[in-house]
Design a protein around this motif. Structure first.
Motif, PDB file in Angstrom:
ATOM      1  N   GLU A   1      53.884 -20.046  12.270  1.00 16.12           N
ATOM      2  CA  GLU A   1      54.249 -19.589  13.608  1.00 16.12           C
ATOM      3  C   GLU A   1      52.918 -19.367  14.309  1.00 16.12           C
ATOM      4  N   ILE A   2      52.822 -19.792  15.565  1.00 17.15           N
ATOM      5  CA  ILE A   2      51.566 -19.686  16.315  1.00 17.15           C
ATOM      6  C   ILE A   2      51.853 -18.958  17.625  1.00 17.15           C
ATOM      7  N   TYR A   3      51.081 -17.878  17.880  1.00 18.81           N
ATOM      8  CA  TYR A   3      51.303 -17.076  19.083  1.00 18.81           C
ATOM      9  C   TYR A   3      50.000 -16.844  19.829  1.00 18.81           C
ATOM     10  N   ARG A   4      50.092 -16.966  21.151  1.00 20.61           N
ATOM     11  CA  ARG A   4      48.972 -16.592  22.008  1.00 20.61           C
ATOM     12  C   ARG A   4      49.228 -15.155  22.451  1.00 20.61           C
ATOM     13  N   ASN A   5      48.425 -14.249  21.881  1.00 19.46           N
ATOM     14  CA  ASN A   5      48.654 -12.836  22.153  1.00 19.46           C
ATOM     15  C   ASN A   5      47.410 -12.043  21.780  1.00 19.46           C
ATOM     16  N   GLU A   6      47.304 -10.859  22.330  1.00 17.96           N
ATOM     17  CA  GLU A   6      46.241  -9.924  21.979  1.00 17.96           C
ATOM     18  C   GLU A   6      46.626  -9.302  20.638  1.00 17.96           C
ATOM     19  N   ALA A   7      45.651  -9.039  19.780  1.00 21.99           N
ATOM     20  CA  ALA A   7      45.907  -8.623  18.392  1.00 21.99           C
ATOM     21  C   ALA A   7      46.787  -7.384  18.282  1.00 21.99           C
ATOM     22  N   GLU A   8      46.481  -6.345  19.034  1.00 22.94           N
ATOM     23  CA  GLU A   8      47.249  -5.107  18.926  1.00 22.94           C
ATOM     24  C   GLU A   8      48.699  -5.314  19.378  1.00 22.94           C
ATOM     25  N   ARG A   9      48.900  -6.065  20.443  1.00 19.40           N
ATOM     26  CA  ARG A   9      50.265  -6.364  20.909  1.00 19.40           C
ATOM     27  C   ARG A   9      51.009  -7.202  19.876  1.00 19.40           C
ATOM     28  N   ALA A  10      50.300  -8.143  19.258  1.00 19.12           N
ATOM     29  CA  ALA A  10      50.925  -8.978  18.230  1.00 19.12           C
ATOM     30  C   ALA A  10      51.365  -8.127  17.047  1.00 19.12           C
ATOM     31  N   ILE A  11      50.519  -7.189  16.623  1.00 18.02           N
ATOM     32  CA  ILE A  11      50.878  -6.301  15.514  1.00 18.02           C
ATOM     33  C   ILE A  11      52.131  -5.503  15.861  1.00 18.02           C
ATOM     34  N   LYS A  12      52.191  -4.984  17.084  1.00 19.08           N
ATOM     35  CA  LYS A  12      53.370  -4.208  17.497  1.00 19.08           C
ATOM     36  C   LYS A  12      54.635  -5.068  17.477  1.00 19.08           C
ATOM     37  N   ALA A  13      54.515  -6.343  17.862  1.00 15.88           N
ATOM     38  CA  ALA A  13      55.663  -7.252  17.821  1.00 15.88           C
ATOM     39  C   ALA A  13      56.071  -7.537  16.368  1.00 15.88           C
ATOM     40  N   LEU A  14      55.088  -7.668  15.487  1.00 13.95           N
ATOM     41  CA  LEU A  14      55.386  -7.933  14.072  1.00 13.95           C
ATOM     42  C   LEU A  14      56.027  -6.720  13.399  1.00 13.95           C
ATOM     43  N   ILE A  15      55.642  -5.521  13.824  1.00 17.66           N
ATOM     44  CA  ILE A  15      56.243  -4.289  13.290  1.00 17.66           C
ATOM     45  C   ILE A  15      57.748  -4.298  13.559  1.00 17.66           C
ATOM     46  N   LYS A  16      58.124  -4.719  14.771  1.00 19.38           N
ATOM     47  CA  LYS A  16      59.546  -4.756  15.136  1.00 19.38           C
ATOM     48  C   LYS A  16      60.325  -5.731  14.250  1.00 19.38           C
ATOM     49  N   ARG A  17      59.646  -6.765  13.751  1.00 22.41           N
ATOM     50  CA  ARG A  17      60.305  -7.751  12.877  1.00 22.41           C
ATOM     51  C   ARG A  17      60.364  -7.267  11.428  1.00 22.41           C
ATOM     52  N   GLU A  18      59.744  -6.110  11.159  1.00 26.07           N
ATOM     53  CA  GLU A  18      59.735  -5.509   9.827  1.00 26.07           C
ATOM     54  C   GLU A  18      59.206  -6.469   8.760  1.00 26.07           C
ATOM     55  N   LEU A  19      58.095  -7.128   9.083  1.00 28.93           N
ATOM     56  CA  LEU A  19      57.460  -8.046   8.144  1.00 28.93           C
ATOM     57  C   LEU A  19      56.395  -7.319   7.339  1.00 28.93           C
ATOM     58  N   ALA A  20      56.173  -7.786   6.114  1.00 27.92           N
ATOM     59  CA  ALA A  20      55.057  -7.301   5.288  1.00 27.92           C
ATOM     60  C   ALA A  20      54.305  -8.536   4.796  1.00 27.92           C
ATOM     61  N   PHE A  21      52.988  -8.508   4.921  1.00 27.43           N
ATOM     62  CA  PHE A  21      52.170  -9.669   4.608  1.00 27.43           C
ATOM     63  C   PHE A  21      51.444  -9.497   3.278  1.00 27.43           C
ATOM     64  N   ASP A  22      51.293 -10.617   2.578  1.00 26.08           N
ATOM     65  CA  ASP A  22      50.578 -10.624   1.305  1.00 26.08           C
ATOM     66  C   ASP A  22      49.077 -10.802   1.522  1.00 26.08           C
ATOM     67  N   ILE A  23      48.719 -11.435   2.629  1.00 27.23           N
ATOM     68  CA  ILE A  23      47.308 -11.620   2.970  1.00 27.23           C
ATOM     69  C   ILE A  23      47.170 -11.517   4.488  1.00 27.23           C
ATOM     70  N   ILE A  24      46.219 -10.687   4.921  1.00 28.12           N
ATOM     71  CA  ILE A  24      45.947 -10.537   6.351  1.00 28.12           C
ATOM     72  C   ILE A  24      44.464 -10.809   6.572  1.00 28.12           C
ATOM     73  N   PHE A  25      44.176 -11.743   7.472  1.00 24.65           N
ATOM     74  CA  PHE A  25      42.790 -12.048   7.839  1.00 24.65           C
ATOM     75  C   PHE A  25      42.486 -11.407   9.186  1.00 24.65           C
ATOM     76  N   LEU A  26      41.458 -10.575   9.231  1.00 26.14           N
ATOM     77  CA  LEU A  26      41.007  -9.933  10.469  1.00 26.14           C
ATOM     78  C   LEU A  26      39.577 -10.389  10.737  1.00 26.14           C
TER      79      LEU A  26
END
Length: 182
Positions: free
Chosen positions: A94-119
């Protein structure tokens, strides 16, 4: 820039035109995956500040099941799309054009948990601590997950951020890698 290992080893990746992004070098990418992997048995990844998508694509090539790419730059999003197509991973992203903090807030709503996060934020706008706090507070990392922070070598991140602890810190010239786990 290329895919270093896995099913797409040797595939050449495009870089984002201009100098708005700083691609992770193949040497640093190989070092990152030697620390965290080197291969995966499925799992979900998040590539924030994705740039050309090199880290997330490398994770897919090494066995990750799915990766979500996020970047604010339109040229970066186009480059990610091209690189994903070159590597034939369209059905795994999935590819999104978004600011990082806003993207995280959107992902929180989807209740996802990631095995690897690259920052890998722009070094001059270093916001890693704030992002690590958001990830920790909102359980975005799976229990066995890993966060890879790429930053300037002059930046020293804390040993703990909530339940996250610094597992490893390595320096490669002006680049540093800090790895966090629960």
């Amino acid at each position: 820039m290329r895919v270093v290992s896995g099913t797409r080893k040797g595939k050449t990746l495009k870089v984002v035109p201009g100098n708005s992004t700083r691609p992770t070098t193949d040497k640093v990418k190989e070092a990152i995956f030697n620390i965290i992997g080197p291969y995966f048995d499925g799992g979900m990844g998040l590539d924030l500040f994705a740039g050309s998508g090199g880290l997330g694509i490398e994770a897919l090539s090494r066995g990750a099941e799915k990766v979500i790419f996020v970047d604010m730059d339109g040229k970066a999003i186009q480059t990610i799309r091209e690189n994903v197509k070159t590597c034939e991973f369209e059905d795994k992203v999935e590819i999104y054009r978004n600011e990082a903090e806003r993207a995280i807030k959107a992902l929180i709503k989807r209740e996802l948990a990631f095995d690897i996060i690259f920052l890998d934020p722009p070094y001059k706008k270093q916001q890693l601590l704030k992002l690590l706090e958001l990830i920790n507070e909102n359980n975005l990392l799976s229990e066995s997950g890993t966060i890879v922070c790429e930053h300037g070598s002059e930046i020293l991140l804390p040993d703990n951020v909530g339940k996250l602890f610094k597992q490893k810190h390595e320096t490669y010239g002006i680049i540093a890698i800090t790895i966090y786990k629960f």
